[in-house]
Design a protein around this motif. Structure first.
Motif, PDB file in Angstrom:
ATOM      1  N   VAL A  23       1.034  -2.847  -9.787  1.00  0.00           N
ATOM      2  CA  VAL A  23       2.280  -3.591  -9.728  1.00  0.00           C
ATOM      3  C   VAL A  23       2.959  -3.426  -8.372  1.00  0.00           C
ATOM      4  O   VAL A  23       3.564  -4.348  -7.865  1.00  0.00           O
ATOM      5  N   LEU A  24       2.861  -2.252  -7.774  1.00  0.00           N
ATOM      6  CA  LEU A  24       3.504  -2.019  -6.486  1.00  0.00           C
ATOM      7  C   LEU A  24       2.647  -1.146  -5.598  1.00  0.00           C
ATOM      8  O   LEU A  24       1.718  -0.504  -6.047  1.00  0.00           O
ATOM      9  N   GLY A  25       2.982  -1.158  -4.310  1.00  0.00           N
ATOM     10  CA  GLY A  25       2.245  -0.377  -3.327  1.00  0.00           C
ATOM     11  C   GLY A  25       1.402  -1.269  -2.440  1.00  0.00           C
ATOM     12  O   GLY A  25       1.252  -2.462  -2.688  1.00  0.00           O
ATOM     13  N   SER A  26       0.886  -0.669  -1.377  1.00  0.00           N
ATOM     14  CA  SER A  26       0.005  -1.391  -0.461  1.00  0.00           C
ATOM     15  C   SER A  26      -0.814  -0.395   0.331  1.00  0.00           C
ATOM     16  O   SER A  26      -0.445   0.782   0.446  1.00  0.00           O
ATOM     17  N   ALA A  27      -1.888  -0.874   0.907  1.00  0.00           N
ATOM     18  CA  ALA A  27      -2.717  -0.018   1.744  1.00  0.00           C
ATOM     19  C   ALA A  27      -1.928   0.469   2.956  1.00  0.00           C
ATOM     20  O   ALA A  27      -2.010   1.638   3.326  1.00  0.00           O
ATOM     21  N   SER A  28      -1.157  -0.412   3.561  1.00  0.00           N
ATOM     22  CA  SER A  28      -0.410  -0.019   4.761  1.00  0.00           C
ATOM     23  C   SER A  28       0.646   1.035   4.447  1.00  0.00           C
ATOM     24  O   SER A  28       0.946   1.882   5.290  1.00  0.00           O
ATOM     25  N   ALA A  29       1.197   1.035   3.249  1.00  0.00           N
ATOM     26  CA  ALA A  29       2.192   2.031   2.869  1.00  0.00           C
ATOM     27  C   ALA A  29       1.588   3.429   2.741  1.00  0.00           C
ATOM     28  O   ALA A  29       2.300   4.422   2.865  1.00  0.00           O
ATOM     29  N   HIS A  30       0.281   3.523   2.526  1.00  0.00           N
ATOM     30  CA  HIS A  30      -0.382   4.811   2.340  1.00  0.00           C
ATOM     31  C   HIS A  30      -1.223   5.227   3.546  1.00  0.00           C
ATOM     32  O   HIS A  30      -1.876   6.264   3.522  1.00  0.00           O
ATOM     33  N   TYR A  80      -5.535  -4.625  -2.935  1.00  0.00           N
ATOM     34  CA  TYR A  80      -6.009  -5.383  -4.088  1.00  0.00           C
ATOM     35  C   TYR A  80      -4.843  -6.098  -4.730  1.00  0.00           C
ATOM     36  O   TYR A  80      -3.673  -5.809  -4.445  1.00  0.00           O
ATOM     37  N   ALA A  81      -5.134  -7.053  -5.575  1.00  0.00           N
ATOM     38  CA  ALA A  81      -4.120  -7.915  -6.176  1.00  0.00           C
ATOM     39  C   ALA A  81      -3.135  -7.109  -7.018  1.00  0.00           C
ATOM     40  O   ALA A  81      -3.503  -6.163  -7.704  1.00  0.00           O
ATOM     41  N   ALA A 133      -6.745  -8.296 -12.964  1.00  0.00           N
ATOM     42  CA  ALA A 133      -7.219  -8.748 -11.645  1.00  0.00           C
ATOM     43  C   ALA A 133      -7.345  -7.594 -10.645  1.00  0.00           C
ATOM     44  O   ALA A 133      -8.386  -7.429 -10.008  1.00  0.00           O
ATOM     45  N   GLY A 134      -6.303  -6.786 -10.479  1.00  0.00           N
ATOM     46  CA  GLY A 134      -6.356  -5.669  -9.541  1.00  0.00           C
ATOM     47  C   GLY A 134      -7.401  -4.643  -9.926  1.00  0.00           C
ATOM     48  O   GLY A 134      -8.144  -4.125  -9.094  1.00  0.00           O
ATOM     49  N   PHE A 135      -7.484  -4.356 -11.213  1.00  0.00           N
ATOM     50  CA  PHE A 135      -8.487  -3.419 -11.714  1.00  0.00           C
ATOM     51  C   PHE A 135      -9.893  -3.928 -11.436  1.00  0.00           C
ATOM     52  O   PHE A 135     -10.754  -3.179 -10.960  1.00  0.00           O
ATOM     53  N   ASP A 136     -10.129  -5.192 -11.721  1.00  0.00           N
ATOM     54  CA  ASP A 136     -11.451  -5.773 -11.477  1.00  0.00           C
ATOM     55  C   ASP A 136     -11.813  -5.716  -9.990  1.00  0.00           C
ATOM     56  O   ASP A 136     -12.963  -5.438  -9.638  1.00  0.00           O
ATOM     57  N   GLN A 137     -10.835  -5.959  -9.127  1.00  0.00           N
ATOM     58  CA  GLN A 137     -11.099  -5.875  -7.685  1.00  0.00           C
ATOM     59  C   GLN A 137     -11.403  -4.428  -7.288  1.00  0.00           C
ATOM     60  O   GLN A 137     -12.296  -4.195  -6.467  1.00  0.00           O
ATOM     61  N   ALA A 138     -10.676  -3.464  -7.838  1.00  0.00           N
ATOM     62  CA  ALA A 138     -10.941  -2.065  -7.526  1.00  0.00           C
ATOM     63  C   ALA A 138     -12.358  -1.665  -7.961  1.00  0.00           C
ATOM     64  O   ALA A 138     -13.078  -0.976  -7.232  1.00  0.00           O
ATOM     65  N   VAL A 139     -12.772  -2.089  -9.130  1.00  0.00           N
ATOM     66  CA  VAL A 139     -14.129  -1.801  -9.617  1.00  0.00           C
ATOM     67  C   VAL A 139     -15.162  -2.447  -8.691  1.00  0.00           C
ATOM     68  O   VAL A 139     -16.166  -1.822  -8.334  1.00  0.00           O
ATOM     69  N   ALA A 140     -14.917  -3.668  -8.274  1.00  0.00           N
ATOM     70  CA  ALA A 140     -15.849  -4.351  -7.356  1.00  0.00           C
ATOM     71  C   ALA A 140     -15.954  -3.620  -6.029  1.00  0.00           C
ATOM     72  O   ALA A 140     -17.048  -3.528  -5.440  1.00  0.00           O
ATOM     73  N   ILE A 141     -14.845  -3.099  -5.545  1.00  0.00           N
ATOM     74  CA  ILE A 141     -14.855  -2.340  -4.286  1.00  0.00           C
ATOM     75  C   ILE A 141     -15.689  -1.078  -4.447  1.00  0.00           C
ATOM     76  O   ILE A 141     -16.521  -0.752  -3.595  1.00  0.00           O
ATOM     77  N   ILE A 142     -15.495  -0.365  -5.548  1.00  0.00           N
ATOM     78  CA  ILE A 142     -16.270   0.856  -5.805  1.00  0.00           C
ATOM     79  C   ILE A 142     -17.759   0.519  -5.882  1.00  0.00           C
ATOM     80  O   ILE A 142     -18.593   1.212  -5.284  1.00  0.00           O
ATOM     81  N   GLU A 143     -18.095  -0.517  -6.591  1.00  0.00           N
ATOM     82  CA  GLU A 143     -19.504  -0.911  -6.725  1.00  0.00           C
ATOM     83  C   GLU A 143     -20.099  -1.323  -5.383  1.00  0.00           C
ATOM     84  O   GLU A 143     -21.251  -1.024  -5.091  1.00  0.00           O
TER      85      GLU A 143
END
Length: 59
Positions: A10-17, A37-38, A47-57
């Motif tokens: 729901v919140l956060g971003s790569a640039s924030a971390h 991710y979304a 959607a965000g979870f599916d993208q995270a799983v795809a990235i891991i794979e």
């Protein structure tokens, strides 16, 4: 290192971390990857979870 930031898709971003993760990577002497991710509500769950799983794979 793969860093999937918290925020329940729901919140956060790569640039924030980026600063935090760069310190971790430096201290552990590894490369780091922080994907964006979304997030809801624009991209409702899973959607965000599916993208995270795809990235891991892909890695």
């Amino acid at each position: 290192m793969l860093h999937l930031y918290g925020g329940r898709y729901v919140l956060g971003s790569a640039s924030a971390h980026r600063n935090f993760v760069s310190h971790l990577a430096h201290q552990t002497r590894v490369s780091a990857f922080i994907p964006d991710y979304a997030l809801a509500p624009e991209a409702p769950f899973p959607a965000g979870f599916d993208q995270a799983v795809a990235i891991i794979e892909a890695l």
